[in-house]
Design an enzyme around this catalytic site. Structure first.
Site, PDB file in Angstrom:
ATOM      1  N   SER A  19       0.824  -1.220   0.000  1.00 62.97           N
ATOM      2  CA  SER A  19       0.000   0.000   0.000  1.00 62.97           C
ATOM      3  C   SER A  19       0.853   1.262   0.000  1.00 62.97           C
ATOM      4  O   SER A  19       1.877   1.332   0.696  1.00 62.97           O
ATOM      5  CB  SER A  19      -0.890   0.046   1.248  1.00 62.97           C
ATOM      6  N   ASP A  64     -14.672   2.163   8.623  1.00 61.72           N
ATOM      7  CA  ASP A  64     -15.230   2.243   7.268  1.00 61.72           C
ATOM      8  C   ASP A  64     -15.616   3.703   7.083  1.00 61.72           C
ATOM      9  O   ASP A  64     -16.492   4.208   7.798  1.00 61.72           O
ATOM     10  CB  ASP A  64     -16.455   1.325   7.157  1.00 61.72           C
ATOM     11  N   TYR A 155     -10.432   4.439 -16.154  1.00 58.64           N
ATOM     12  CA  TYR A 155     -10.408   5.046 -14.813  1.00 58.64           C
ATOM     13  C   TYR A 155     -11.785   5.675 -14.503  1.00 58.64           C
ATOM     14  O   TYR A 155     -12.213   5.733 -13.358  1.00 58.64           O
ATOM     15  CB  TYR A 155      -9.269   6.052 -14.689  1.00 58.64           C
ATOM     16  N   LYS A 162     -11.697  11.750  -8.277  1.00 60.66           N
ATOM     17  CA  LYS A 162     -10.407  12.390  -7.960  1.00 60.66           C
ATOM     18  C   LYS A 162     -10.451  13.885  -8.301  1.00 60.66           C
ATOM     19  O   LYS A 162      -9.795  14.695  -7.616  1.00 60.66           O
ATOM     20  CB  LYS A 162      -9.256  11.703  -8.693  1.00 60.66           C
ATOM     21  N   LEU A 194      -2.761  -3.329  -4.225  1.00 62.16           N
ATOM     22  CA  LEU A 194      -4.003  -4.109  -4.258  1.00 62.16           C
ATOM     23  C   LEU A 194      -5.061  -3.396  -5.112  1.00 62.16           C
ATOM     24  O   LEU A 194      -5.784  -4.032  -5.882  1.00 62.16           O
ATOM     25  CB  LEU A 194      -4.508  -4.300  -2.821  1.00 62.16           C
TER      26      LEU A 194
END
Ligand code: NAD
Ligand code: 0WE
Length: 259
Positions: A19, A64, A155, A162, A194
């Protein structure tokens, strides 16, 4: 003497040792910061706690970011165990897999809202929750991608999320500047994490990137960690509301060099 001696950081978004958030955690820790972690509950025991322990961190809390009560809980736990926060790192995003392939025009209402909620609104929610504990001179750092500005095949809805995240950085920077709190984004080139696994065409894009980027190399979480260290530290004392590229120069190119 580390750049961040005596400072504390809270990092959201470690999934595993690949990550970007983990690359940032290591850079901040190496500079002397005490680092705490928050990630999705299912990742905590198997992935996050062992990584945290490897750098002497004991603060590891589930969250979360779609759940307000989770966010409140993390920051009240932080308040119980610390007397302030210097660095907040937001390194998370999510869209439905089906929305990261095919045509953007086919994005559903709920897929669009989900990507915005997890990938953009969460920065606003985390920053607001952190605010009572953020000291003068503190720094908020998030992660973005070039697909916010230019079309990157597949994307899609994440590019729009974003764009919203980058605009949120500017509005947050304007709000919090008078309190001495800086807010910036790092726009990283493609990294095999990931979140990049199983993305259609990622391999080709990763290879093509090296041919176009002036520095002719892929980007690593360590590269991002070093710029995060700059943004988290006093070295960037007059920098806020910015998007800083850690992309080997990819985004400056108009046409490939041809060699
Ligand atoms: P990663 O999979 O390691 O991290 C993504 C994190 O988001 C995971 O820890 C995941 O649990 C978390 N997350 C997803 N939904 C969440 C939710 N509802 N609540 C809390 N956490 C949630 O992948 P990464 O590549 O390190 O991604 C980190 C950030 O970097 C993301 O914002 C991503 O958009 C950005 N980024 C990635 C790349 C790249 O090529 N990998 C490039 C530029 C920017
Ligand atoms: O921001 C990202 C990835 C974010 C992401 C990844 C996933 C994969 C698994 C968000 N949601 C999900 N949902 C899943 O189910 N990047 C910058 C990496 C990335 O993702 C791409 C890219 C690049 C680069 C997707 C398509 C095209 C390029």
């Amino acid at each position: 003497m580390g750049l961040l001696d005596g400072k504390t950081a809270l990092i959201f978004g470690v999934a595993n040792d690949h990550s970007i958030a983990w690359g940032i955690a290591q850079a901040l820790h190496d500079a002397g910061a005490e680092v705490g972690f928050s990630s999705i509950e299912s990742l905590i025991d198997k992935r996050v706690r062992p990584l945290a322990e490897s750098i002497g961190s004991t603060f590891v809390e589930p969250c979360d970011v779609q759940v307000d009560a989770d966010i409140e809980r993390v920051f009240s736990r932080w308040a119980e165990t610390h007397d302030g926060l210097d660095i907040l790192v937001h390194a998370l995003a999510f869209a439905k897999r089906e929305d990261l392939t095919g045509r953007f025009v086919d994005t559903s209402r709920d897929g669009f809202a989900l990507a915005q909620d997890v990938s953009a609104y969460s920065l606003v929610a985390l920053t607001r929750a952190a605010l009572p504990q953020l000291r003068r001179g503190s720094s908020v750092v998030t992660l973005t991608y070039y697909g916010a500005e230019k079309v990157v095949a597949n994307y899609n809805v994440m590019g729009v999320a974003k764009a919203s995240l980058e605009a949120s950085v500017r509005y947050l920077a304007a709000d919090l500047g008078p309190d001495g709190i800086r807010v910036n984004a790092i726009s990283a080139g493609p990294i095999r994490t990931l979140a990049a696994a199983g993305i259609g065409g990622f391999k080709g894009m990763y290879r093509g990137f090296v041919e176009i980027a002036p520095l002719r190399a892929n980007i690593t979480p360590e590269d991002v960690g070093k710029t995060a260290l700059y943004l988290a530290s006093d070295l960037s004392s007059a920098v806020t509301g910015e998007v800083i590229y850690v992309d080997g120069g990819f985004s400056i190119m108009g046409a490939p060099s041809g060699d």
